[in-house]
Design a protein around this motif. Structure first.
Motif, PDB file in Angstrom:
ATOM      1  N   ALA A 184       7.079  43.868  58.881  1.00 29.61           N
ATOM      2  CA  ALA A 184       5.650  44.022  59.190  1.00 29.61           C
ATOM      3  C   ALA A 184       5.095  42.780  59.906  1.00 29.61           C
ATOM      4  N   GLY A 185       4.087  42.127  59.299  1.00 27.88           N
ATOM      5  CA  GLY A 185       3.446  40.976  59.922  1.00 27.88           C
ATOM      6  C   GLY A 185       3.911  39.642  59.358  1.00 27.88           C
ATOM      7  N   GLY A 186       5.152  39.591  58.897  1.00 25.30           N
ATOM      8  CA  GLY A 186       5.707  38.348  58.340  1.00 25.30           C
ATOM      9  C   GLY A 186       5.951  38.462  56.849  1.00 25.30           C
ATOM     10  N   GLY A 187       7.031  37.851  56.386  1.00 28.52           N
ATOM     11  CA  GLY A 187       7.476  38.018  55.010  1.00 28.52           C
ATOM     12  C   GLY A 187       6.920  37.000  54.036  1.00 28.52           C
ATOM     13  N   TYR A 188       6.533  37.488  52.854  1.00 29.60           N
ATOM     14  CA  TYR A 188       5.989  36.659  51.775  1.00 29.60           C
ATOM     15  C   TYR A 188       6.766  36.919  50.489  1.00 29.60           C
ATOM     16  N   LEU A 189       6.580  36.050  49.523  1.00 29.17           N
ATOM     17  CA  LEU A 189       7.134  36.207  48.180  1.00 29.17           C
ATOM     18  C   LEU A 189       6.055  35.899  47.162  1.00 29.17           C
ATOM     19  N   ASP A 190       6.123  36.551  46.002  1.00 31.25           N
ATOM     20  CA  ASP A 190       5.275  36.073  44.915  1.00 31.25           C
ATOM     21  C   ASP A 190       6.073  35.054  44.104  1.00 31.25           C
ATOM     22  N   ARG A 191       5.484  34.549  43.039  1.00 32.17           N
ATOM     23  CA  ARG A 191       6.131  33.457  42.293  1.00 32.17           C
ATOM     24  C   ARG A 191       7.408  33.896  41.581  1.00 32.17           C
ATOM     25  N   LEU A 192       7.628  35.224  41.465  1.00 28.17           N
ATOM     26  CA  LEU A 192       8.850  35.748  40.851  1.00 28.17           C
ATOM     27  C   LEU A 192       9.830  36.255  41.902  1.00 28.17           C
ATOM     28  N   ALA A 193       9.558  35.935  43.161  1.00 27.37           N
ATOM     29  CA  ALA A 193      10.419  36.280  44.296  1.00 27.37           C
ATOM     30  C   ALA A 193      10.430  37.768  44.621  1.00 27.37           C
ATOM     31  N   TYR A 194       9.362  38.497  44.255  1.00 30.07           N
ATOM     32  CA  TYR A 194       9.218  39.860  44.754  1.00 30.07           C
ATOM     33  C   TYR A 194       8.727  39.771  46.199  1.00 30.07           C
TER      34      TYR A 194
END
Length: 352
Positions: free
Chosen positions: A133-143
């Motif tokens: 999509a518009g760039g990859g992110y992670l939450d603090r649990l690496a989801y």
């Protein structure tokens, strides 16, 4: 900006003759001086014959067996000597001028080792596509999630994510990478086989002092789901196993134990949801994923030592300090903008 003669576009193919017929002509037309290479993962369809007959100017690398996505690219890129390499899925339709903004970003800053374009759905280009999509992110649990995609909820593209910015990870569907950084890190993690391998690679890039970016001025269209559909238990197995390994390999020492414990609990909840909805295959895939991870714990421990993780959540761009599972399922937040991620990163400017 000069042509991209120092770039090699490498398409890893396995039984993708239909995609090659459909999308390879566009890749050739819009290569902008870059080499176009197809690395064939021992296909059993007519891919090789098609390439020899209809695309004689495309370079062909023949691998002697199906190495999977990760090791397939490792084997292929070991034979490519260009300074910059694009990992491009065979089911991606490129657009006029897509390559130069990506190449220009890496040229502008030696700190940047990888960049992805905006990735839209080929079936309906008004929507972002799941894988990047518009760039990859992670939450603090690496989801993992993206600007424009939280879990399975996709946003329409209104130009809201056209700005270039550093991100936690860039999509392997279309990834321009500096070959020297690729070699430094040893490429993709072969034990992942497929799924989340680019997230692991990008996290290792950040831990090694490199940067990963997204550039919204470049756009491509991705079919997606070309190898395994999202409901396939094999894909469920890979996602859960690789998700555990991703977190274990790369989380900072002070954050690892708590994050792993919470991740194990949430994976258990996901497994029970599969079971309650009659998806017994996916429930068993979650169990197998965990047993596989524990069985290879010594392997992952050695990989963790080699990665030398040290960056905390607060120090890594593209990381949501909260829980995406909680925000999405409990709070009903379905869009990236509702997460309230720091505007500092969102307003990142091109390096000068």
């Amino acid at each position: 900006m000069k042509p991209c003669a120092d770039v090699a576009i490498v398409i890893l193919n396995w039984n993708g003759a239909n995609f090659l017929r459909r999308f390879l002509p566009g890749v050739i037309d819009h290569a902008d001086g870059a080499r176009v290479i197809v690395a064939d993962n021992a296909s059993t369809d007519d891919s090789v014959e098609l390439l020899a007959r209809d695309f004689p100017l495309v370079e062909l690398l023949l691998l002697d067996r199906n190495f999977g996505f990760c090791e397939g690219y490792n084997q292929a890129l070991a034979q490519v000597d260009s300074d910059f390499v694009v990992l491009l899925n065979s089911d991606v339709e490129v657009t006029l001028g897509w390559l130069r903004p990506l190449r220009g970003l890496l040229e502008a800053s030696p700190r940047i080792a990888a960049v992805q374009p905006k990735i839209l759905a080929q079936a309906d280009p008004t929507y972002f596509e799941y894988a990047g999509a518009g760039g990859g992110y992670l939450d603090r649990l690496a989801y993992p999630f993206c600007r424009g995609r939280l879990f399975d909820t996709l946003e329409k593209d209104h130009g809201q994510y056209d700005d270039p910015r550093p991100v936690a990870w860039a999509s392997g569907a279309c990834l321009l990478v500096r070959r020297s950084a690729w070699q430094e890190l040893g490429g993709l993690e072969p034990a992942f086989f497929a799924h989340m391998e680019e997230i692991d690679f990008c996290w290792r890039l950040w831990n090694a002092g490199h940067e990963v970016w997204y550039h919204g001025s470049s756009a491509v269209y991705h079919v997606g789901g070309g190898t395994l559909p999202k409901s396939n238990p094999r894909k469920t197995y890979l996602n859960f196993r690789n998700g555990l390994a991703l977190l274990y390999k790369n989380a900072a020492p002070g954050e690892l134990f708590g994050a792993m414990l919470q991740r194990l609990l949430l994976d258990g909840v996901a497994g029970l949801r599969f079971l309650a909805s009659g998806q017994g295959g996916n429930f068993m895939a979650v169990l197998r994923a965990h047993f596989s991870f524990y069985k290879k714990l010594s392997y992952w421990r050695n990989k963790r030592r080699a990665a030398r993780p040290h960056l905390l959540v607060k120090d890594r761009p593209g990381v949501y300090a909260g829980s995406l599972v909680w925000a999405y399922f409990a709070q009903g937040k379905k869009k990236f903008s509702q997460l309230g991620i720091s505007a500092v990163a969102r307003n990142a400017k091109l390096p000068v």
